[in-house]
Enzyme design. Sequence first.
Site, PDB file in Angstrom:
ATOM      1  CD  GLU A 176      50.525 -73.374  72.980  1.00  0.00           C
ATOM      2  OE1 GLU A 176      50.815 -72.712  74.006  1.00  0.00           O
ATOM      3  OE2 GLU A 176      50.983 -74.515  72.757  1.00  0.00           O
ATOM      4  CG  HIS A 233      49.744 -76.505  76.081  1.00  0.00           C
ATOM      5  ND1 HIS A 233      50.963 -77.059  76.399  1.00  0.00           N
ATOM      6  CD2 HIS A 233      48.907 -77.536  75.844  1.00  0.00           C
ATOM      7  CE1 HIS A 233      50.860 -78.380  76.352  1.00  0.00           C
ATOM      8  NE2 HIS A 233      49.625 -78.704  76.023  1.00  0.00           N
ATOM      9  CG  HIS A 268      54.277 -77.920  78.725  1.00  0.00           C
ATOM     10  ND1 HIS A 268      53.920 -77.590  77.444  1.00  0.00           N
ATOM     11  CD2 HIS A 268      55.008 -79.060  78.641  1.00  0.00           C
ATOM     12  CE1 HIS A 268      54.427 -78.482  76.607  1.00  0.00           C
ATOM     13  NE2 HIS A 268      55.084 -79.386  77.306  1.00  0.00           N
ATOM     14  CD  GLU A 274      52.851 -74.291  78.703  1.00  0.00           C
ATOM     15  OE1 GLU A 274      53.956 -74.422  78.116  1.00  0.00           O
ATOM     16  OE2 GLU A 274      51.855 -74.965  78.402  1.00  0.00           O
TER      17      GLU A 274
HETATM   18 ZN    ZN Z   1      52.750 -75.998  76.734  1.00  0.00          ZN
END
Ligand code: ZN
Length: 373
Positions: A334, A258, A165, A168
Site C-alpha cells: 500500500e 495498491h 483498484h 489507485e
Molecule cells: Zn486497493
Amino acid sequence: MHITSAFDSGNIEVINADARPIELSIRQDNNSDFYQWFHFRLEGKTGDSYPLRIINAGKAAYPAGWENYRVCASYDRQNWFRIEAEYDGNTLDFTVDLDQPSIYLAYFAPFPWERHLDLLAWAQGHDLVQLETLGQTLDGRDMTLLTVGDAAAAKHKVWMIARQHPGETMAEWFVEGFLEALLDDANPSAQSLLADTVFYVVPNMNPDGSVRGHLRTNAAGANLNREWQDPSMERSPEVFLVRQKMLEIGGDIFLDIHGDEALPFNFVAACEGIPGYDKRHAELEETFKRAFVTASPDFQTERGYDLDKPGEANMTVGTNWCGHQFRTLALTLEMPFKDNDILPDPIEGWSPARCRQLARDIFLPIRETLKVL
Ligand code: ZN
C-alpha cells in the site's frame, strides 16, 4: 469558466457552476456505491481564482482519505503538484488560482491508458520480455501479462499485479518504475535477479475501471480484490484470467500493488489470517519487510492495517488467496494517496517519482526473500 471530464479516467459532475464555491460531485463507479476518484479539467481566465467544492466528499468510500489531503493539480499533464484543501466532514473545499488558461485536477496523478499501452509496447521490444494477451475485459480491453526472464531456466517465479483498484494509479506508476529498472542492463540488482528468476507482471488488473474513472470496481461494479475465491468470466474476467494463469504457472512470491486513501505511509499487508499460515509464511514475510526497511526510508512497518486473527482472513482477497493456494509469501503493498508523513514532500506529496523510486528499492527485499525460500 468551463469544467470537463470527458476524457480517459475523467470523473466529475458539475452540480452548480454559478455558485461560489462552484459545486461539484464525484460520480459513483458503475453499478456500485464506491466513489472517490476524480479527474477533470477546469478552464477559466488566467489570474482568476476559482473556489471549488466537492459536495459529496463525506459519503465517499473512505472519508478519512480527505483528512489532511491535498488535491493533485497539473497544467501540462506531466508535472503534478498539490493544492491545499479543507474537509469539514461533508465537503472538500479548495481554490484554484489559475496561472494558465486551464488546469487538470485529480485525486492522484493519473496513469493514462495510452501510457499503459506505451509501457507494453516498449517492454515487448526487450529480448527478455514476452507479451501475452490472456483475454478480454467486459468492455473489450486486453488483459496483458508480461513475462520477464527465462521461464524455462528460472529457479524462482515472482508475480506482481497492480491496479485491481483502478483509482489507485500509484500502483501502475510503481510497476512502470519496476519494469524500467528490471529491464535496465546497467542495473546489477535486476541482472542478478534475472539470472535465476522470472517475473510475471500484470501492470493493470482493471483496464475498464481505469478508463471509466472508477475508484474501486470493474465495468460490472465488481471489486476485483473480493473476487479471488470464485471469479467468473461474466462478472470478473480480469481475476478469472490472471488466476487461471497463476494456477498454471505457480509462484514463489506474490506482490499486489495498491494505494491507501487514509494512511500517509507505505506499508505491506500479509496473509496472517489464512488457514495454514505457518512459520515459513512468517519467516518469508519478516525477511521481506526487514530488507525493504533497509532498502528504502520510504518503507516502514510500524503503521499499517490491523492484523487478521488466525483463520479469519477474507479468502476472496487476492493476497490471501495466493498465500493460501501457493503456501508462500503473498503481500499487498500500500502506498499513500496523501504523502509519506515520515518524509513529506510539501510540493508534490506522494508522487509518481516516489512510486518509481520505491519500485527500484523493492529488488533487495525480493532478493533476500528468494534466498530463504
Ligand atoms: Zn486497493
